[in-house]
Write an enzyme that holds these catalytic residues in place. Structure first.
Site, PDB file in Angstrom:
ATOM      1  N   HIS A  28       6.151   0.963   5.540  1.00 55.31           N
ATOM      2  CA  HIS A  28       5.003   2.165   5.202  1.00 55.31           C
ATOM      3  C   HIS A  28       4.164   1.941   5.902  1.00 55.31           C
ATOM      4  O   HIS A  28       3.932   3.530   6.647  1.00 55.31           O
ATOM      5  CB  HIS A  28       5.222   2.661   3.724  1.00 55.31           C
ATOM      6  CG  HIS A  28       4.213   3.349   3.236  1.00 55.31           C
ATOM      7  ND1 HIS A  28       4.262   4.707   3.445  1.00 55.31           N
ATOM      8  CD2 HIS A  28       2.792   3.068   2.660  1.00 55.31           C
ATOM      9  CE1 HIS A  28       3.044   5.305   2.866  1.00 55.31           C
ATOM     10  NE2 HIS A  28       2.386   4.882   2.635  1.00 55.31           N
ATOM     11  N   GLU A  56      -6.098  -2.034  -2.667  1.00 56.98           N
ATOM     12  CA  GLU A  56      -5.257  -1.286  -3.917  1.00 56.98           C
ATOM     13  C   GLU A  56      -4.033  -2.087  -4.088  1.00 56.98           C
ATOM     14  O   GLU A  56      -4.087  -1.805  -5.230  1.00 56.98           O
ATOM     15  CB  GLU A  56      -5.193   0.301  -3.107  1.00 56.98           C
ATOM     16  CG  GLU A  56      -4.827   1.250  -4.532  1.00 56.98           C
ATOM     17  CD  GLU A  56      -4.044   2.531  -4.110  1.00 56.98           C
ATOM     18  OE1 GLU A  56      -3.409   2.634  -4.292  1.00 56.98           O
ATOM     19  OE2 GLU A  56      -5.097   3.032  -3.149  1.00 56.98           O
ATOM     20  N   ASP A  57      -3.620  -2.559  -3.506  1.00 54.48           N
ATOM     21  CA  ASP A  57      -2.244  -3.120  -3.967  1.00 54.48           C
ATOM     22  C   ASP A  57      -2.340  -4.692  -3.550  1.00 54.48           C
ATOM     23  O   ASP A  57      -0.807  -5.650  -4.391  1.00 54.48           O
ATOM     24  CB  ASP A  57      -1.315  -2.959  -2.990  1.00 54.48           C
ATOM     25  CG  ASP A  57      -0.730  -1.199  -3.307  1.00 54.48           C
ATOM     26  OD1 ASP A  57      -1.047  -0.642  -4.306  1.00 54.48           O
ATOM     27  OD2 ASP A  57       0.196  -0.312  -2.272  1.00 54.48           O
ATOM     28  N   ASP A 116       0.349   9.083   5.269  1.00 56.57           N
ATOM     29  CA  ASP A 116       0.443   8.544   4.122  1.00 56.57           C
ATOM     30  C   ASP A 116       1.226   9.642   3.121  1.00 56.57           C
ATOM     31  O   ASP A 116       1.777   8.951   2.886  1.00 56.57           O
ATOM     32  CB  ASP A 116      -0.661   8.293   3.544  1.00 56.57           C
ATOM     33  CG  ASP A 116      -0.535   7.566   2.118  1.00 56.57           C
ATOM     34  OD1 ASP A 116      -0.382   6.324   1.868  1.00 56.57           O
ATOM     35  OD2 ASP A 116      -1.361   7.191   1.356  1.00 56.57           O
TER      36      ASP A 116
END
Length: 168
Positions: A28, A56-57, A116
């Site tokens: 991604h 964020e992840d 995105d």
């Protein structure tokens, strides 16, 4: 590019894979970075595109991004990182918080956010038609705040959402 290698390692370290396909997550960010590069995004924008989901992840925090990649990349990653937390309310409330954060972002961050959005929207439409109804409604609201981003990516995102709305 260092940012690609860093993002690959960060996402792999937490075992993150792509929802629906179970591919390595980095597919991604690579897709997002390629779109940003294709519209003549700066080196910093492309680096931020690779890194846009890292804070964020994964366990990586913004100061490390700043230390390794500089202030401009860290600033872009900041603007691309959701600010809401689960305790901030339901999905709609959190989406609104994140939209307001994005609305204040510079044009370069909005260009990356468009890439995105295109990548994620294509994936959701292809793999989860039921969730796509909710997701695309959120993205349609988000688009109102992304007009300062690259006009070519804006048109692609707008067309994806328009076509979805025509068939549903």
């Amino acid at each position: 590019i260092r940012a690609k290698e860093f993002a690959t390692a960060a996402h792999a370290a937490v075992g993150q894979v792509r929802k629906y396909t179970n591919e390595q997550y980095i597919v991604h960010p690579i897709e997002v970075a390629e779109m940003v590069a294709a519209v003549d995004g700066s080196v910093e924008m492309v680096a931020a595109a690779y890194l846009h989901d890292v804070v964020e992840d994964t366990q990586v925090e913004l100061p490390l991004i700043r230390e390794l990649f500089g202030e401009e990349v860290a600033s872009l990653v900041y603007w691309l990182t959701d600010v809401s937390r689960p305790e901030d309310g339901n999905r709609a409330a959190r989406a609104e918080m994140n939209r307001l954060h994005t609305a204040a972002a510079p044009a370069a961050a909005k260009t990356i956010k468009l890439a995105d959005t295109i990548s994620n929207t294509r994936s959701v439409i292809a793999h989860d038609k039921k969730f796509a109804k909710v997701y695309l409604m959120e993205k349609q609201l988000l688009l109102e705040h992304l007009k300062e981003g690259d006009s070519r990516l804006y048109k692609v995102a707008e067309d994806i959402i328009r076509k979805w709305n025509e068939v549903t």
